[in-house]
Design a protein around this motif. Structure first.
Motif, mmCIF file in Angstrom:
data_model
loop_
_atom_site.group_PDB
_atom_site.id
_atom_site.type_symbol
_atom_site.label_atom_id
_atom_site.label_comp_id
_atom_site.label_asym_id
_atom_site.label_seq_id
_atom_site.Cartn_x
_atom_site.Cartn_y
_atom_site.Cartn_z
ATOM 1 N N VAL A 182 43.418 22.516 72.230
ATOM 2 C CA VAL A 182 44.615 22.700 72.732
ATOM 3 C C VAL A 182 45.877 23.398 71.733
ATOM 4 O O VAL A 182 45.496 22.852 70.399
ATOM 5 N N SER A 183 46.256 24.461 71.898
ATOM 6 C CA SER A 183 47.298 24.889 70.823
ATOM 7 C C SER A 183 48.750 25.257 71.628
ATOM 8 O O SER A 183 48.817 25.152 72.819
ATOM 9 N N VAL A 184 49.867 24.869 70.596
ATOM 10 C CA VAL A 184 51.007 25.203 71.088
ATOM 11 C C VAL A 184 51.516 26.267 70.042
ATOM 12 O O VAL A 184 51.361 26.123 68.944
ATOM 13 N N MET A 185 52.277 27.391 70.508
ATOM 14 C CA MET A 185 52.745 28.361 69.721
ATOM 15 C C MET A 185 54.325 28.211 69.984
ATOM 16 O O MET A 185 54.898 28.202 70.965
ATOM 17 N N LEU A 186 54.926 27.775 68.844
ATOM 18 C CA LEU A 186 56.294 27.462 69.037
ATOM 19 C C LEU A 186 57.203 28.393 68.041
ATOM 20 O O LEU A 186 56.977 28.504 66.785
ATOM 21 N N SER A 187 57.948 29.491 68.756
ATOM 22 C CA SER A 187 58.162 30.758 67.914
ATOM 23 C C SER A 187 56.791 31.406 67.554
ATOM 24 O O SER A 187 55.862 31.760 68.229
ATOM 25 N N ASP A 188 56.653 31.633 66.102
ATOM 26 C CA ASP A 188 55.407 32.089 65.836
ATOM 27 C C ASP A 188 54.460 31.198 65.032
ATOM 28 O O ASP A 188 53.470 31.687 64.733
ATOM 29 N N GLU A 189 54.727 30.027 65.010
ATOM 30 C CA GLU A 189 54.126 28.899 64.523
ATOM 31 C C GLU A 189 53.027 28.301 65.576
ATOM 32 O O GLU A 189 53.559 27.930 66.430
ATOM 33 N N ILE A 190 51.854 28.040 65.077
ATOM 34 C CA ILE A 190 50.981 27.447 66.057
ATOM 35 C C ILE A 190 50.253 26.153 65.399
ATOM 36 O O ILE A 190 49.972 26.202 64.373
ATOM 37 N N ASN A 191 50.081 25.343 66.299
ATOM 38 C CA ASN A 191 49.649 23.974 65.958
ATOM 39 C C ASN A 191 48.575 23.546 66.689
ATOM 40 O O ASN A 191 48.581 23.867 68.308
ATOM 41 N N SER A 192 47.432 23.455 66.298
ATOM 42 C CA SER A 192 46.090 23.209 67.278
ATOM 43 C C SER A 192 45.494 21.992 66.872
ATOM 44 O O SER A 192 45.613 21.323 66.083
ATOM 45 N N PHE A 193 44.642 21.556 68.245
ATOM 46 C CA PHE A 193 44.051 20.369 68.105
ATOM 47 C C PHE A 193 42.398 20.619 68.692
ATOM 48 O O PHE A 193 42.629 21.105 69.996
ATOM 49 N N LEU A 194 41.452 20.040 68.209
ATOM 50 C CA LEU A 194 40.241 20.183 69.121
ATOM 51 C C LEU A 194 39.519 18.850 68.980
ATOM 52 O O LEU A 194 39.546 18.278 68.071
ATOM 53 N N MET B 144 58.951 32.763 71.229
ATOM 54 C CA MET B 144 58.423 32.392 72.480
ATOM 55 C C MET B 144 57.356 31.218 72.339
ATOM 56 O O MET B 144 57.148 31.215 71.450
ATOM 57 N N ASN B 145 57.473 30.367 73.457
ATOM 58 C CA ASN B 145 56.783 28.832 73.378
ATOM 59 C C ASN B 145 55.711 29.053 74.220
ATOM 60 O O ASN B 145 55.857 29.118 75.413
ATOM 61 N N ILE B 146 54.363 28.810 73.851
ATOM 62 C CA ILE B 146 53.388 28.985 74.568
ATOM 63 C C ILE B 146 52.236 27.875 74.336
ATOM 64 O O ILE B 146 51.941 27.509 73.312
ATOM 65 N N LEU B 147 52.045 27.199 75.773
ATOM 66 C CA LEU B 147 50.878 25.991 75.415
ATOM 67 C C LEU B 147 49.405 26.874 75.946
ATOM 68 O O LEU B 147 49.512 27.284 76.990
ATOM 69 N N GLY B 148 48.409 26.894 75.367
ATOM 70 C CA GLY B 148 47.077 27.055 75.744
ATOM 71 C C GLY B 148 45.982 26.023 75.272
ATOM 72 O O GLY B 148 46.031 25.169 74.642
ATOM 73 N N MET B 149 45.155 26.149 76.478
ATOM 74 C CA MET B 149 43.772 25.256 76.526
ATOM 75 C C MET B 149 42.598 26.120 76.609
ATOM 76 O O MET B 149 42.739 26.884 77.439
ATOM 77 N N LYS B 150 41.613 25.489 76.053
ATOM 78 C CA LYS B 150 40.319 25.846 76.262
ATOM 79 C C LYS B 150 39.317 24.793 76.010
ATOM 80 O O LYS B 150 39.412 23.681 75.432
ATOM 81 N N SER B 151 38.368 24.821 77.328
ATOM 82 C CA SER B 151 37.161 23.841 77.336
ATOM 83 C C SER B 151 35.688 24.344 77.484
ATOM 84 O O SER B 151 35.913 25.492 78.340
ATOM 85 N N THR B 152 34.695 24.087 76.681
ATOM 86 C CA THR B 152 33.558 24.501 76.796
ATOM 87 C C THR B 152 32.460 23.183 77.258
ATOM 88 O O THR B 152 31.402 23.643 77.518
ATOM 89 N N GLY B 153 33.351 22.256 77.954
ATOM 90 C CA GLY B 153 32.647 21.514 78.524
ATOM 91 C C GLY B 153 32.388 20.156 77.618
ATOM 92 O O GLY B 153 32.548 19.137 78.048
ATOM 93 N N ASP B 154 31.714 20.505 76.423
ATOM 94 C CA ASP B 154 31.594 19.247 75.372
ATOM 95 C C ASP B 154 32.800 19.561 74.243
ATOM 96 O O ASP B 154 32.673 18.630 73.229
ATOM 97 N N GLN B 155 33.601 20.594 74.150
ATOM 98 C CA GLN B 155 34.811 20.427 73.237
ATOM 99 C C GLN B 155 35.972 21.090 74.018
ATOM 100 O O GLN B 155 35.836 22.064 74.606
ATOM 101 N N THR B 156 37.032 20.450 73.697
ATOM 102 C CA THR B 156 38.427 20.934 74.378
ATOM 103 C C THR B 156 39.335 21.096 73.225
ATOM 104 O O THR B 156 39.446 20.434 72.369
#
Length: 142
Positions: free
Chosen positions: A15-27, A1-13
């Motif tokens: 983003v992560s992508v889950m490709l199968s079970d591997e997650i790659n993130s950036f802040l 399953m491929n999932i794209l997720g995002m979060k922002s607290t106002g001063d930090q954002t």
């Protein structure tokens, strides 16, 4: 399953992508009133190199109480993507501001797998940020 997720607290954002079970993130940290560049965020997790948006099975965002405006920006962006691509979208509750985008995708996957028959839960029109605090706004002339 491929999932794209995002979060922002106002001063930090984040983003992560889950490709199968591997997650790659950036802040990224930014000024509170600056809107992050979506393409910049996505390129830092491998968009157009490791995945394309039409390969995403589920979009998700953190329904964060730390910055209602930042959450609405992310919700609007992901609603546009999910609607245009005909994909599901979910708002993952983050009432205590406990996690970043990697937790958003993990929680979204868990919720999705438990509720796959509930189409309304994942309809982009129903994925709206909430605000748990009483805003104490009043209408003019009340």
């Amino acid at each position: 399953m491929n999932i794209l997720g995002m979060k922002s607290t106002g001063d930090q954002t984040s983003v992560s992508v889950m490709l199968s079970d591997e997650i790659n993130s950036f802040l990224i940290s930014h000024e509170r009133k600056d809107r992050p560049n979506w393409e910049f965020l996505l390129s830092n997790i491998g968009h157009k190199k490791n995945f394309n948006l039409d390969e995403i099975d589920l979009f998700a965002f953190a329904d964060c109480q730390n910055s209602y405006t930042a959450t609405r920006l992310i919700a609007s962006y992901l609603k546009g993507l999910a609607t245009a691509l005909g994909k599901p979208l979910i708002a993952v509750k983050d009432l205590n501001n406990n996690f970043e985008a990697d937790s958003v995708v993990k929680n979204a996957k868990e919720i999705y797998l438990k509720n796959t028959k509930d189409n309304q839960l994942f309809d982009p029109q129903n994925a709206n940020p909430s605000y748990s605090q009483d805003t104490k706004f009043k209408k003019i002339n009340e």
